[in-house]
Design an enzyme around this catalytic site. Structure first.
Site, PDB file in Angstrom:
ATOM      1  N   SER A 396       0.837  -1.201   0.000  1.00 15.47           N
ATOM      2  CA  SER A 396       0.000   0.000   0.000  1.00 15.47           C
ATOM      3  C   SER A 396       0.876   1.256   0.000  1.00 15.47           C
ATOM      4  O   SER A 396       1.982   1.243   0.548  1.00 15.47           O
ATOM      5  CB  SER A 396      -0.881  -0.040   1.242  1.00 15.47           C
ATOM      6  OG  SER A 396      -1.978   0.820   1.100  1.00 15.47           O
ATOM      7  N   PRO A 397       0.386   2.343  -0.588  1.00 18.45           N
ATOM      8  CA  PRO A 397       1.195   3.571  -0.613  1.00 18.45           C
ATOM      9  C   PRO A 397       1.576   4.018   0.788  1.00 18.45           C
ATOM     10  O   PRO A 397       0.720   4.065   1.679  1.00 18.45           O
ATOM     11  CB  PRO A 397       0.258   4.613  -1.244  1.00 18.45           C
ATOM     12  CG  PRO A 397      -0.816   3.839  -1.910  1.00 18.45           C
ATOM     13  CD  PRO A 397      -0.911   2.518  -1.224  1.00 18.45           C
ATOM     14  N   GLN A 474       1.309   6.438  -7.201  1.00 20.23           N
ATOM     15  CA  GLN A 474       0.135   7.139  -6.662  1.00 20.23           C
ATOM     16  C   GLN A 474       0.416   8.628  -6.781  1.00 20.23           C
ATOM     17  O   GLN A 474       1.416   9.115  -6.242  1.00 20.23           O
ATOM     18  CB  GLN A 474      -0.099   6.787  -5.194  1.00 20.23           C
ATOM     19  CG  GLN A 474      -1.394   7.436  -4.681  1.00 20.23           C
ATOM     20  CD  GLN A 474      -1.581   7.329  -3.184  1.00 20.23           C
ATOM     21  OE1 GLN A 474      -0.762   7.831  -2.413  1.00 20.23           O
ATOM     22  NE2 GLN A 474      -2.638   6.665  -2.756  1.00 20.23           N
ATOM     23  N   TYR A 555      -7.071  14.991   0.980  1.00 22.19           N
ATOM     24  CA  TYR A 555      -6.200  15.798   0.135  1.00 22.19           C
ATOM     25  C   TYR A 555      -7.053  16.474  -0.949  1.00 22.19           C
ATOM     26  O   TYR A 555      -8.276  16.380  -0.929  1.00 22.19           O
ATOM     27  CB  TYR A 555      -5.045  14.942  -0.411  1.00 22.19           C
ATOM     28  CG  TYR A 555      -4.204  14.427   0.740  1.00 22.19           C
ATOM     29  CD1 TYR A 555      -3.623  15.331   1.633  1.00 22.19           C
ATOM     30  CD2 TYR A 555      -4.067  13.076   1.000  1.00 22.19           C
ATOM     31  CE1 TYR A 555      -2.903  14.890   2.736  1.00 22.19           C
ATOM     32  CE2 TYR A 555      -3.343  12.634   2.102  1.00 22.19           C
ATOM     33  CZ  TYR A 555      -2.771  13.542   2.969  1.00 22.19           C
ATOM     34  OH  TYR A 555      -2.077  13.116   4.064  1.00 22.19           O
TER      35      TYR A 555
HETATM   36  C1  FMN Z   1       3.783   5.510   7.234  1.00 24.86           C
HETATM   37  C2  FMN Z   1       2.528   5.501   6.394  1.00 24.86           C
HETATM   38  C3  FMN Z   1       2.453   6.348   5.298  1.00 24.86           C
HETATM   39  C4  FMN Z   1       1.306   6.350   4.495  1.00 24.86           C
HETATM   40  N1  FMN Z   1       1.281   7.097   3.358  1.00 24.86           N
HETATM   41  C5  FMN Z   1       0.250   6.987   2.482  1.00 24.86           C
HETATM   42  C6  FMN Z   1       0.270   7.614   1.200  1.00 24.86           C
HETATM   43  O1  FMN Z   1       1.226   8.245   0.812  1.00 24.86           O
HETATM   44  N2  FMN Z   1      -0.835   7.500   0.420  1.00 24.86           N
HETATM   45  C7  FMN Z   1      -1.923   6.789   0.805  1.00 24.86           C
HETATM   46  O2  FMN Z   1      -2.898   6.690   0.060  1.00 24.86           O
HETATM   47  N3  FMN Z   1      -1.942   6.145   1.998  1.00 24.86           N
HETATM   48  C8  FMN Z   1      -0.890   6.219   2.820  1.00 24.86           C
HETATM   49  N4  FMN Z   1      -0.906   5.521   4.002  1.00 24.86           N
HETATM   50  C9  FMN Z   1      -2.071   4.697   4.332  1.00 24.86           C
HETATM   51  C10 FMN Z   1      -1.822   3.256   3.896  1.00 24.86           C
HETATM   52  O3  FMN Z   1      -1.651   3.132   2.495  1.00 24.86           O
HETATM   53  C11 FMN Z   1      -2.981   2.365   4.321  1.00 24.86           C
HETATM   54  O4  FMN Z   1      -4.153   2.776   3.673  1.00 24.86           O
HETATM   55  C12 FMN Z   1      -3.212   2.383   5.827  1.00 24.86           C
HETATM   56  O5  FMN Z   1      -1.994   2.357   6.537  1.00 24.86           O
HETATM   57  C13 FMN Z   1      -4.051   1.181   6.252  1.00 24.86           C
HETATM   58  O6  FMN Z   1      -3.418  -0.010   5.900  1.00 24.86           O
HETATM   59  P1  FMN Z   1      -2.674  -0.957   6.986  1.00 24.86           P
HETATM   60  O7  FMN Z   1      -3.679  -1.233   8.043  1.00 24.86           O
HETATM   61  O8  FMN Z   1      -2.283  -2.176   6.200  1.00 24.86           O
HETATM   62  O9  FMN Z   1      -1.506  -0.198   7.513  1.00 24.86           O
HETATM   63  C14 FMN Z   1       0.219   5.520   4.828  1.00 24.86           C
HETATM   64  C15 FMN Z   1       0.313   4.691   5.935  1.00 24.86           C
HETATM   65  C16 FMN Z   1       1.456   4.652   6.705  1.00 24.86           C
HETATM   66  C17 FMN Z   1       1.516   3.697   7.872  1.00 24.86           C
END
Ligand code: FMN
Ligand code: FAD
Length: 758
Positions: A396-397, A474, A555
């Site tokens: 994921s991003p 992204q 955003y």
């Molecule tokens: C350190 C960090 C940076 C993130 N940066 C982005 C981002 O740049 N763009 C985005 O869409 N989501 C971003 N997210 C959200 C994640 O892509 C994801 O949607 C969210 O962490 C939930 O997934 P998880 O439970 O597997 O961590 C970020 C999450 C983390 C932890």
């Protein structure tokens, strides 16, 4: 100690029994408005694991209950003339009337003063009692009287259901799915003694109204149910017992204990009947409260608080599972296109507690029939336009806040490179900002200068050459959430110095501490659209395989979609169609320069988690627009649009939004958010809830998440980089323990700071 118990259901009675057992010197007075022989409802189900608790708590009642139990192991799903069976489950059931008799006799035998046919006095008249227990059910008068302290939240759900019984004794837990023109109607049925089964009929309120059941008497309604489920009933009768059509109400309370008053059972919390009975929760509460007194003596304050802190996380976890289950049944109509086996698997895994692996243990044959492919579901490929992804896992991003003037550097190469070697089918970059002022923080990466393109090309080339995965860019613009500190310096906090002007659909700041953005003019929109196009061209030149437009998390494009952030009164604000106009314009412009054989994904926040904000209905409508504008897959996240949000965190908590879009629009989706284990991924894919699963934090913990998932499943057809092949064996047990701990964290603990950024 003198105890007043208000309500003689299973919870109140069991508490009286246990208190008299552990403290024979205490006086227990129980008020029950019904007569001794009164009981509504039919059978009560318990799972095998609950029974051990009752066996230890009071062997006497346990043995009487167990003697009368009807037991079975199969769940049958009947739909469209097919019966699908899943075995290996362990259930026991007993008639509610019988259960109450056993509990009443035992309570009386132990000296409880039970006052049947007696309305409980108000709490204010129970000054003599050291402990007052509100066990007076879902409509608790105790809770209402002290509502300012308990702060109850009552969530009236969208289905109508009626508890009935039948003299047909089923040999399994049965789900019968009927599909009259007016909508889907389901019956949940299970045996509870040698002569009877419970038969609960449930349908969406819309269907109930269309069928005219609102206007019919209960006898007429029973006749209608008998006719609708005539095949299932095989000539047997349906019986009612004080039955009526009800909407399930999920009861939650901010507090369960106030002064010397404690709520217990349905008075404190309810959980939809489809995941097991409220009876079990009420009786387990009684055990916890009694045990707290055993530990802490007469200290009512400490014991009631200990009871609440022990039970609350367990109950809330059960309520989350129950919520998943009840919402699944509310939306059952959307699964009309699923063939019987996948539908059955979907139904069985609806609460997220039963998973692919659980079912494989319980009934391997059933799972093999659902997924005959020898590859685990997560290792099946997916094609999006000309792009073939080798598996269903997405990194994921994740913003790393480590770019220098927008340029991704060595940190990004190592970070994304490591994940590219980790086996995921698709590795996404962090949000690549389309301009300098479109960055969230000074550390965010961009693609608005030629050197940015070259820097990204280096990373993509490495990933392609050594990881063999697809790489997605992204792209986005921070809008009103821009010009803030790096994540570890203070999420969403404005910079101490050097802030830049931020722009947004309206001059409404993200929070009081953030800058007031400048409302965009049409010229600003032209400029931002062109910046997106420039970045999309850059992504193409850098070699990316997939483009994702970031329309989530508050955003810029997300804030156009949200009525909380977009207060415009021109053609870009107001109705969803108007709010969607600019984001779709950006999508069109990017689609026009992005090659037709390469897919575009759009990330959305399916709900703002704020009343009056963007919501799942709008998400479905917007996804339809996205599909019409050439988007190939929707990446379904949620929230982060308003600091007032109140998300319902939990394992895979955003997946139902993805599932809804997938089934209501028929377009591919990415599920994301607290998907912790490969078992979750297999379950989501096999049930048809999503096409891809994106994992963020698990990939911070383990860059080689997918390779390790393959090893743990003894699946050896994923390719390790030749440099790493010597390590491609099953990991040692210690690592599994850490992973299990991470999964538990996702299950039990609310996601906090990580979730609140990007
Ligand atoms: C350190 C960090 C940076 C993130 N940066 C982005 C981002 O740049 N763009 C985005 O869409 N989501 C971003 N997210 C959200 C994640 O892509 C994801 O949607 C969210 O962490 C939930 O997934 P998880 O439970 O597997 O961590 C970020 C999450 C983390 C932890
Ligand atoms: C119509 C209906 C049918 C149900 N059937 C089933 C079923 O077949 N199987 C199943 O597992 N679950 C069933 N349930 C759910 C299940 O009853 C509850 O989850 C479970 O009983 C909770 O136990 P409790 O002790 O907390 O509350 P309850 O069982 O609701 O007990 C509360 C008791 O308090 C009494 N009471 C309430 N107010 C007062 C007052 N002011 N003064 C005196 N007494 C009072 C009530 O008469 C009742 O006996 C049913 C629920 C409903 C509403």
């Amino acid at each position: 100690m003198r105890i007043a118990v208000l309500g003689g259901g299973p919870g109140g009675l069991y508490l009286s029994i246990l208190m008299r057992k552990i403290r024979p010197d205490c006086e227990v007075t129980l008020y029950e408005r019904g007569a001794a022989g009164d009981a509504f409802g039919f059978g009560v189900v318990f799972s095998d694991e609950t029974l051990t608790v009752f066996e230890h708590a009071d062997p006497d009642t346990y043995s009487q209950i167990a003697e009368r139990f009807t037991r079975w192991t199969d769940i049958d799903i009947h739909r469209r003339g097919n019966k699908t069976t899943s075995g290996g489950h362990g259930f026991s059931a007993i008639g509610r009337r019988e259960l109450l008799h056993i509990l009443q006799d035992r309570a009386l035998g132990l000296g409880t003063d039970i006052r049947f046919e007696t309305e409980a006095p108000p709490v204010s008249e129970l000054g003599w009692a050291d402990l007052i227990v509100g066990a007076d059910g879902a409509s608790s008068a105790v809770r209402t009287a002290l509502s300012r302290d308990f702060v109850p939240a009552l969530d009236r759900r969208h289905c109508r259901y009626v508890w009935l019984g039948t003299d047909l004794v089923f040999d399994a837990f049965k789900f019968f799915i009927a599909e009259p023109e007016e909508g889907v109607v389901q019956a949940h049925a299970y045996p509870y003694d040698e002569g009877m089964s419970t038969f609960i009929v449930e349908m969406h309120e819309r269907t109930w109204k269309r069928l005219g059941l609102a206007e019919r008497s209960i006898d007429d309604a029973v006749a209608w149910c008998s006719e609708t489920f005539a095949d299932a009933l095989d000539g047997h009768r349906l019986y009612s017992n004080k039955s009526r059509w009800i909407n399930f109400v999920t009861v939650r309370n901010r507090r369960w204990c106030v002064d010397n008053v404690a709520l217990l059972g349905d008075a404190a919390h309810t959980a939809h009947f489809s995941i097991g009975s409220g009876t079990k929760l009420a009786m387990e509460d009684a055990v916890a409260l009694a045990w707290a007194f055993r530990e802490l003596g007469d200290d009512v304050f400490s014991a009631t608080r200990a009871y609440e802190s022990e039970r609350r996380p367990i109950v809330e976890s059960t309520q989350r599972a129950a919520q998943g289950s009840l919402e699944w049944f509310e939306g059952i109509g959307r699964y009309g296109g699923q063939e019987p086996l996948q539908f059955a698997f979907n139904l069985l895994t609806r609460s997220r507690r039963v998973t692919y692996d659980n079912l494989r243990l319980r009934d391997p044959e059933f799972v093999r029939s659902v997924h005959p492919d020898p590859r685990p579901p997560m290792f099946t490929p997916l094609r999006l336009r000309g792009l073939e992804l080798s598996n269903r896992v997405v990194v994921s991003p994740m913003d790393m806040y480590s770019a220098l003037d927008g340029t991704p550097g060595d940190f990004h190469l190592v970070h994304l490179g490591a994940r590219a070697l980790g086996g995921a089918g698709l590795v996404m970059t962090e949000m690549i900002c389309v301009s300098g002022i479109g960055r969230i923080t000074p550390g965010c990466a961009g693609m608005y200068r030629r050197e940015h393109v070259a820097a990204w090309r280096r990373i993509v080339s490495f990933a392609h050459e050594h990881g063999g995965c697809a790489v997605g860019a992204q792209i986005g613009h921070s809008g009103r959430k821009g010009s803030t500190k790096l994540m570890w310096q203070g999420i969403d906090e404005p910079l101490p110095a050097g802030n830049w002007e931020v722009i947004a659909p309206s001059a409404v700041p993200y929070s009081r501490r953030n800058q007031v953005p400048r409302a965009m003019t049409r010229a600003d929109m032209d400029m931002v659209r062109d910046e997106f196009v420039w970045t999309a061209r850059g992504a193409l030149s850098a070699g990316f395989d997939l483009l994702e437009l970031h329309m989530a998390h508050g955003y810029l494009l997300s804030s156009f979609l949200s009525p909380l952030a977009n207060l415009r009164d021109d053609e870009y604000g107001g109705s969803l169609v108007r709010r969607a106009r600019f984001p779709l314009e950006v999508l069109d412009a990017c689609r026009a320069v992005w090659p037709t054989d390469k897919p575009i994904s759009v990330r959305i926040s399916a709900t703002d988690w704020v009343a009056g904000g963007f919501d799942p209905d709008q998400a479905v409508a917007f996804a339809r627009m996205l599909a019409d504008h050439g988007c190939d897959i929707v990446d379904v996240s949620s929230g982060q649009v308003s600091p007032l949000e109140n998300p319902a965190f939990g394992r895979s908590y955003q997946t139902p939004f993805a599932d809804r879009i997938r089934h209501e629009i028929g377009m591919p989706v990415i599920a994301v958010g607290a998907i912790a284990s490969y078992d979750d991924v297999n379950t989501i894919i096999a049930a048809g809830r999503a096409d891809l699963c994106a994992l963020a934090r698990p990939h911070l913990y383990d860059p080689h998440w997918t390779l390790h998932a393959a090893a743990e499943q003894d699946y050896d057809l994923v390719e390790w980089a030749p440099q790493y092949q010597a390590g491609s064996r099953k990991p040692p047990a210690g690592r599994d323990r850490v992973r299990a701990e991470l999964e538990r964290t996702f299950e039990e603990v609310e996601l906090t700071s990580f979730e609140s950024r990007a």
